[in-house]
Design a protein around this motif. Structure first.
Motif, PDB file in Angstrom:
ATOM      1  N   PRO A  77       0.808  -1.226   0.000  1.00 55.17           N
ATOM      2  CA  PRO A  77       0.000   0.000   0.000  1.00 55.17           C
ATOM      3  C   PRO A  77       0.843   1.278   0.000  1.00 55.17           C
ATOM      4  O   PRO A  77       0.465   2.259  -0.632  1.00 55.17           O
ATOM      5  N   TYR A  78       1.989   1.254   0.717  1.00 55.69           N
ATOM      6  CA  TYR A  78       2.759   2.494   0.855  1.00 55.69           C
ATOM      7  C   TYR A  78       3.573   2.825  -0.383  1.00 55.69           C
ATOM      8  O   TYR A  78       4.237   3.846  -0.421  1.00 55.69           O
ATOM      9  N   GLU A  79       3.531   1.954  -1.397  1.00 50.93           N
ATOM     10  CA  GLU A  79       4.232   2.292  -2.629  1.00 50.93           C
ATOM     11  C   GLU A  79       3.256   2.612  -3.767  1.00 50.93           C
ATOM     12  O   GLU A  79       3.635   2.642  -4.934  1.00 50.93           O
ATOM     13  N   ARG A  80       2.007   2.815  -3.432  1.00 53.16           N
ATOM     14  CA  ARG A  80       1.017   3.153  -4.458  1.00 53.16           C
ATOM     15  C   ARG A  80       0.560   4.583  -4.251  1.00 53.16           C
ATOM     16  O   ARG A  80       0.317   5.001  -3.118  1.00 53.16           O
ATOM     17  N   ASP A  81       0.381   5.275  -5.347  1.00 52.62           N
ATOM     18  CA  ASP A  81      -0.042   6.675  -5.280  1.00 52.62           C
ATOM     19  C   ASP A  81      -1.562   6.759  -5.183  1.00 52.62           C
ATOM     20  O   ASP A  81      -2.223   7.391  -5.995  1.00 52.62           O
ATOM     21  N   VAL A  82      -2.090   6.068  -4.166  1.00 58.51           N
ATOM     22  CA  VAL A  82      -3.532   5.952  -4.000  1.00 58.51           C
ATOM     23  C   VAL A  82      -3.816   6.131  -2.514  1.00 58.51           C
ATOM     24  O   VAL A  82      -3.069   5.616  -1.698  1.00 58.51           O
ATOM     25  N   ASN A  83      -4.813   6.905  -2.152  1.00 59.45           N
ATOM     26  CA  ASN A  83      -5.158   7.034  -0.738  1.00 59.45           C
ATOM     27  C   ASN A  83      -6.618   6.707  -0.509  1.00 59.45           C
ATOM     28  O   ASN A  83      -7.432   6.745  -1.420  1.00 59.45           O
ATOM     29  N   THR A  84      -6.925   6.369   0.748  1.00 60.45           N
ATOM     30  CA  THR A  84      -8.236   5.833   1.069  1.00 60.45           C
ATOM     31  C   THR A  84      -8.903   6.630   2.181  1.00 60.45           C
ATOM     32  O   THR A  84      -8.237   7.029   3.133  1.00 60.45           O
ATOM     33  N   VAL A  85     -10.209   6.829   2.039  1.00 63.01           N
ATOM     34  CA  VAL A  85     -11.027   7.329   3.142  1.00 63.01           C
ATOM     35  C   VAL A  85     -11.781   6.126   3.680  1.00 63.01           C
ATOM     36  O   VAL A  85     -12.539   5.494   2.947  1.00 63.01           O
ATOM     37  N   PHE A  86     -11.533   5.778   4.942  1.00 61.55           N
ATOM     38  CA  PHE A  86     -12.074   4.540   5.487  1.00 61.55           C
ATOM     39  C   PHE A  86     -13.491   4.730   6.003  1.00 61.55           C
ATOM     40  O   PHE A  86     -13.886   5.814   6.415  1.00 61.55           O
ATOM     41  N   GLN A  87     -14.204   3.610   6.001  1.00 57.12           N
ATOM     42  CA  GLN A  87     -15.587   3.616   6.466  1.00 57.12           C
ATOM     43  C   GLN A  87     -15.684   4.112   7.911  1.00 57.12           C
ATOM     44  O   GLN A  87     -16.554   4.893   8.241  1.00 57.12           O
ATOM     45  N   ASP A  88     -14.747   3.642   8.769  1.00 61.78           N
ATOM     46  CA  ASP A  88     -14.765   4.086  10.170  1.00 61.78           C
ATOM     47  C   ASP A  88     -13.780   5.235  10.400  1.00 61.78           C
ATOM     48  O   ASP A  88     -13.378   5.492  11.525  1.00 61.78           O
ATOM     49  N   TYR A  89     -13.368   5.893   9.325  1.00 60.38           N
ATOM     50  CA  TYR A  89     -12.455   7.050   9.323  1.00 60.38           C
ATOM     51  C   TYR A  89     -11.009   6.691   9.691  1.00 60.38           C
ATOM     52  O   TYR A  89     -10.083   7.243   9.122  1.00 60.38           O
ATOM     53  N   ALA A  90     -10.830   5.780  10.696  1.00 60.22           N
ATOM     54  CA  ALA A  90      -9.492   5.328  11.087  1.00 60.22           C
ATOM     55  C   ALA A  90      -8.555   6.489  11.402  1.00 60.22           C
ATOM     56  O   ALA A  90      -7.377   6.452  11.083  1.00 60.22           O
TER      57      ALA A  90
ATOM     58  N   ILE B 168      -3.957   0.779  11.249  1.00 57.16           N
ATOM     59  CA  ILE B 168      -2.716   0.262  10.674  1.00 57.16           C
ATOM     60  C   ILE B 168      -2.783   0.369   9.150  1.00 57.16           C
ATOM     61  O   ILE B 168      -1.835   0.814   8.501  1.00 57.16           O
ATOM     62  N   GLU B 169      -3.938  -0.005   8.603  1.00 54.86           N
ATOM     63  CA  GLU B 169      -4.107   0.107   7.152  1.00 54.86           C
ATOM     64  C   GLU B 169      -4.017   1.560   6.714  1.00 54.86           C
ATOM     65  O   GLU B 169      -3.406   1.879   5.698  1.00 54.86           O
ATOM     66  N   ALA B 170      -4.618   2.456   7.512  1.00 56.78           N
ATOM     67  CA  ALA B 170      -4.588   3.880   7.161  1.00 56.78           C
ATOM     68  C   ALA B 170      -3.147   4.376   7.114  1.00 56.78           C
ATOM     69  O   ALA B 170      -2.758   5.122   6.212  1.00 56.78           O
ATOM     70  N   SER B 171      -2.356   3.939   8.073  1.00 55.76           N
ATOM     71  CA  SER B 171      -0.960   4.376   8.123  1.00 55.76           C
ATOM     72  C   SER B 171      -0.182   3.906   6.895  1.00 55.76           C
ATOM     73  O   SER B 171       0.537   4.685   6.262  1.00 55.76           O
ATOM     74  N   MET B 172      -0.363   2.637   6.547  1.00 54.01           N
ATOM     75  CA  MET B 172       0.327   2.091   5.362  1.00 54.01           C
ATOM     76  C   MET B 172      -0.162   2.799   4.099  1.00 54.01           C
ATOM     77  O   MET B 172       0.600   3.084   3.184  1.00 54.01           O
ATOM     78  N   ASP B 173      -1.457   3.055   4.086  1.00 56.13           N
ATOM     79  CA  ASP B 173      -2.070   3.696   2.932  1.00 56.13           C
ATOM     80  C   ASP B 173      -1.483   5.079   2.705  1.00 56.13           C
ATOM     81  O   ASP B 173      -1.319   5.522   1.576  1.00 56.13           O
ATOM     82  N   LEU B 174      -1.152   5.761   3.806  1.00 56.01           N
ATOM     83  CA  LEU B 174      -0.635   7.122   3.694  1.00 56.01           C
ATOM     84  C   LEU B 174       0.867   7.151   3.442  1.00 56.01           C
ATOM     85  O   LEU B 174       1.481   8.204   3.451  1.00 56.01           O
ATOM     86  N   GLY B 175       1.452   5.975   3.231  1.00 54.17           N
ATOM     87  CA  GLY B 175       2.846   5.944   2.809  1.00 54.17           C
ATOM     88  C   GLY B 175       3.831   5.497   3.865  1.00 54.17           C
ATOM     89  O   GLY B 175       5.040   5.529   3.634  1.00 54.17           O
ATOM     90  N   ALA B 176       3.358   5.084   5.041  1.00 57.55           N
ATOM     91  CA  ALA B 176       4.281   4.651   6.089  1.00 57.55           C
ATOM     92  C   ALA B 176       4.617   3.180   5.898  1.00 57.55           C
ATOM     93  O   ALA B 176       3.721   2.374   5.664  1.00 57.55           O
ATOM     94  N   ASN B 177       5.911   2.830   6.015  1.00 58.86           N
ATOM     95  CA  ASN B 177       6.268   1.412   5.953  1.00 58.86           C
ATOM     96  C   ASN B 177       6.017   0.773   7.322  1.00 58.86           C
ATOM     97  O   ASN B 177       5.564   1.442   8.247  1.00 58.86           O
ATOM     98  N   SER B 178       6.319  -0.521   7.437  1.00 57.05           N
ATOM     99  CA  SER B 178       5.966  -1.239   8.669  1.00 57.05           C
ATOM    100  C   SER B 178       6.622  -0.612   9.886  1.00 57.05           C
ATOM    101  O   SER B 178       6.005  -0.467  10.938  1.00 57.05           O
ATOM    102  N   PHE B 179       7.891  -0.221   9.749  1.00 56.05           N
ATOM    103  CA  PHE B 179       8.604   0.339  10.885  1.00 56.05           C
ATOM    104  C   PHE B 179       7.970   1.665  11.324  1.00 56.05           C
ATOM    105  O   PHE B 179       7.727   1.894  12.509  1.00 56.05           O
TER     106      PHE B 179
END
Lengths: 345, 272
Positions: A77-90, B168-179
C-alpha cells in the motif's frame, strides 16, 4: 470518449478467491482519468474487495491492476499513489487533527513548515479552519469524516478511494456531504472511486457507476443509463424499483416473450375506459394495495396475467382520502412503448 | 422519582465497612513500619519500649542484603525487558494473523501464570539439569520470564483488540512502511499497556520466591534473603527495615503507573 488515453485504473481479468468463495470473479474495468466513479452493489458483491485490491490491502488471486498504466498488482500500500477514506475514518486518536492530516507528509519526511502549510490548506478545503489543535475525539461524526478526507487528499494521490464513507452519518448530513464531496472532487480534479450500497448516493454523485453482483460487474454506465436502461433483471431491481414482465403478457404487449422492465413512475394509472394514445400499451387490473407517502403514492396493482405491478404517482392534486379510496377498484395501466426496456435473461 | 436516583452519600455502615477493609489490608504493613523503630531485638512488644533508628544503620552495613537487592533489581529488569519484547510480539502475532492452532498458542502462553509456581520450578530445574545448564543469573531470568511474558501479552493483546484495526491500514495507505507504522501508530496506542504490563511483570519478578528457589542455585534474591531471615529472630528489625524500603521503592512506580493509566483512560473516555 476520454481525453486521456491511459485510464486511471484498469482491471485486467482480476479475480480474488477466499477459499472456494469467488469474491471477485474475472473482472475487467476501466476508470477514466478525473471521473467520479462509483462501485455499487449489495454487501458481498465484491465491490469492497475491488477497492482493497486497488489500495493494496489485498492482492488479486489472478489478473492485473494498472494505475495509470503501471502494474501495481503486487505493490504494498505504501508504494502506491492511492489514498483511502475509510468507512470508520481510522483517524489516529493520539494525534491532533493537524497531525492526522499531515501524517502522510510526515512519513515522507516533508519539512515541518511545509507540512503545517499544507495541513492548513487541507483544513480550509474541508471547511475546518481552526480545528487543527483538536483531538479526533472532540469532533462530531461529520467533522471526523472531513478530517479523514483531508488526510487522504494531502498527498495529492492519483486516485482517491472512498469506502462507504457516508454510511455512519445521519440522512441530512449525508445529503450535505454528498454535495460537498462532489464539489471537492471537481476542485481538486482527482479521480474518485466511491464504494457504496446506496443506489441513491451513487446516482447523485457519480459520473459513471459500475453495478456489482456476486463478484461480477453487471453493468457500467452513467447514472441515467443505469437507471433508464438497466441491462439485467438484477440491475433493474437493485437500482430503484422495477416491474419485470415476461412470458405471455410480454408477448401480447411487445410481440416477444422476452423479459422486460418498466419503472413504476412511467406507468399511468387510468380508469378502465381510458383509451391509449398512439405508441402506448395497456394492461387492466385491480388495485390491491395503496401506500400514501406524502409526496407520492405507491399502488400495487394485480393485473390480468396474475402479475403484480408497482405504480407510483405524484400527489399533485390528490389527497390521501382520494388515493386511499382507489383500493379495490378496477384500473387500466398505460405506458409508452419507449419506456419498455428489455433486460435479457 | 426519588427512589430512581442514586443517593451519592454513603451510609455509615458502608463507610465503616470500607474503613475496616482498608485496615485489614494495610494494618499489617503499618505494624512493620512501627517495629522498624523498636530497640527490642527479638520480640514485638506494644507499646514500644522506646524509639531508635539504629536498625537503619545496621541494614546499611549488611553486604549480603545489598547483594540480594541488586541481584533482584537486575533480574527483574532483564526479565521485564524480555517479557516486553516477547509478549508484544506474541500478542501481535495472535491478534493480526489467524493460523492453525492460534487458540492453542494463546492458551499455552497464558498457562504459566495459572500453573502453580512449584510445578514451573520443578519443571525448569529438571530441564536445566537434563541439559546440564549450570545455575546462574540467566536461569533465574528464564524462570521469571515464564510468567512475566504472560502479563505483558495479556495487557497488549487486550489493547490491540480495543484498537481500530483500520488505523494500521490507514498508516500504510498514507505511505508509512511497517517500521514507521509501528513507531507512529502502534506504539503510541499500546504504550500505556506496555507500561502497565511492564510494571506488573517487574513487581511479580521482584517478589518471586518459589520458582527462584528452584532456579537460583547459590544466588540469593531479595525475597529469598528475607525468607531466610525468618530463621534468625535476632535480625528481625533489620528485616523490617528492608521490608519498608522495598515498600517505599515499589510505591513510586505503582503510583505513577496508576496516574498514567488514569490519564489515558480519561482521554479514551472522551471519544464516546
Amino acid at each position: 470518449m476520454s481525453n486521456s488515453p491511459t485510464p486511471a485504473i484498469r482491471f485486467n481479468q482480476v479475480s480474488r478467491y477466499f477459499g472456494d468463495v469467488k469474491a471477485v470473479d474475472q473482472v475487467n474495468l476501466e476508470v477514466r482519468d478525473g471521473e467520479f466513479f462509483s462501485m455499487l452493489g449489495p454487501s458481498g458483491s465484491g465491490k469492497t474487495t475491488c477497492l482493497r485490491m486497488i489500495a493494496g490491502f489485498d492482492r488479486p488471486t489472478s489478473g492485473q491492476i494498472f494505475l495509470y498504466g503501471q502494474d501495481v498488482s503486487n505493490l504494498p500500500p505504501y508504494e502506491r499513489d492511492v489514498n483511502t477514506v475509510f468507512q470508520d475514518y481510522a483517524l489516529f486518536p493520539h494525534m491532533n487533527v493537524a497531525d492526522n492530516i499531515a501524517y502522510g507528509l510526515m512519513v515522507k519526511k516533508v519539512k515541518k513548515s511545509e507540512r503545517i502549510r499544507r495541513a492548513d490548506e487541507m483544513l480550509e478545503l474541508v471547511r475546518l479552519t481552526g480545528f487543527g489543535k483538536r483531538k479526533p475525539s472532540q469532533l462530531s461524526g461529520g467533522q471526523r469524516q472531513r478530517v479523514a478526507l483531508a488526510r487522504a487528499l494531502v498527498n495529492h494521490p492519483k486516485v482517491l478511494l472512498l469506502d462507504e464513507p457516508l454510511g455512519a452519518l445521519d440522512l441530512k448530513l449525508r445529503q450535505q456531504m454528498q454535495v460537498e464531496l462532489k464539489s471537492i472532487q471537481q476542485r481538486v480534479g482527482i479521480t474518485f472511486i466511491f464504494v457504496t450500497h446506496d443506489q441513491e448516493e451513487a446516482l447523485t454523485m457519480s459520473d459513471r457507476i459500475a453495478v456489482f453482483n456476486e463478484g461480477k460487474i453487471s453493468q457500467v454506465g452513467t447514472p441515467a443509463e443505469i437507471y433508464e436502461r438497466p441491462a439485467s433483471p438484477f440491475v433493474a431491481g437493485f437500482v430503484g424499483t422495477s416491474n419485470l414482465i415476461g412470458g405471455e403478457v410480454a408477448k401480447r404487449l411487445t410481440g416477444s416473450d422476452k423479459l422486460f422492465s418498466i419503472r413504476p413512475e412511467k406507468i399511468h394509472l387510468g380508469n378502465v375506459n381510458s383509451q391509449p394514445e398512439a405508441g402506448m400499451v395497456f394492461l387492466d387490473g385491480a388495485v390491491r394495495d395503496v401506500v400514501y407517502l406524502g409526496l407520492f403514492t405507491r399502488y400495487l396493482v394485480e393485473t390480468e396475467g396474475g402479475i403484480d405491478l408497482m405504480v407510483v404517482e405524484q400527489n399533485l392534486k390528490t389527497t390521501s382520502m382520494d388515493v386511499l379510496s382507489v383500493k379495490g377498484q378496477k384500473v387500466r395501466l398505460l405506458w409508452h412503448k419507449d419506456h419498455i426496456n428489455p433486460v435479457g435473461g | 422519582m426519588r427512589s430512581n436516583s442514586f443517593d451519592p452519600k454513603a451510609s455509615w455502615g458502608l463507610k465503616l465497612a470500607a474503613l475496616g477493609g482498608l485496615l485489614f489490608l494495610h494494618a499489617p504493613i503499618l505494624i512493620i513500619f512501627l517495629y522498624t523503630l523498636t530497640p527490642d531485638e527479638t520480640t514485638y512488644t506494644f507499646p514500644l519500649p522506646g524509639i531508635t533508628f539504629k536498625w537503619f544503620g545496621v541494614a546499611l552495613q549488611r553486604e549480603d542484603l545489598w547483594r540480594a537487592l541488586t541481584l533482584s533489581l537486575k533480574v527483574a529488569t532483564v526479565a521485564t525487558i524480555a517479557a516486553l519484547i516477547l509478549g508484544t510480539l506474541a500478542a501481535a502475532a495472535v491478534y493480526r494473523s489467524s493460523f492453525f492452532g492460534r487458540e492453542a498458542v494463546s492458551f499455552l502462553l497464558i498457562l504459566p501464570i495459572a500453573l502453580p509456581g512449584i510445578v514451573t520450578g520443578i519443571a525448569l530445574r529438571t530441564a536445566l539439569g537434563g541439559f546440564d545448564i549450570p545455575f546462574s543469573f540467566w536461569t533465574i531470568v528464564i524462570g521469571h520470564a515464564t510468567f512475566c511474558v504472560v502479563v505483558v501479552y495479556n495487557n497488549v493483546l487486550a489493547r490491540f483488540r480495543r484498537m481500530q484495526g483500520s488505523q494500521i491500514e490507514a498508516s500504510m495507505d498514507l505511505g508509512a512502511n511497517s517500521f514507521q507504522t509501528f513507531r507512529y501508530v502502534i506504539f503510541p496506542n499500546i504504550a500505556t499497556a506496555l507500561l502497565a504490563g511492564g510494571m506488573l511483570a517487574f513487581a511479580l519478578s521482584f517478589d518471586e520466591v518459589i520458582v527462584t528457589t528452584f532456579t537460583a542455585g547459590q544466588d540469593t534474591t531479595l525475597p529469598i534473603w528475607i525468607f531466610s531471615q525468618l530463621t534468625r529472630p535476632r535480625d528481625r528489625p533489620v528485616t523490617n527495615v528492608v521490608a519498608m524500603l522495598v515498600m517505599l521503592i515499589t510505591f513510586v512506580p505503582i503510583f505513577l503507573a496508576q496516574r498514567l493509566s488514569a490519564q489515558s483512560s480519561d482521554t479514551e473516555g472522551e471519544t464516546k
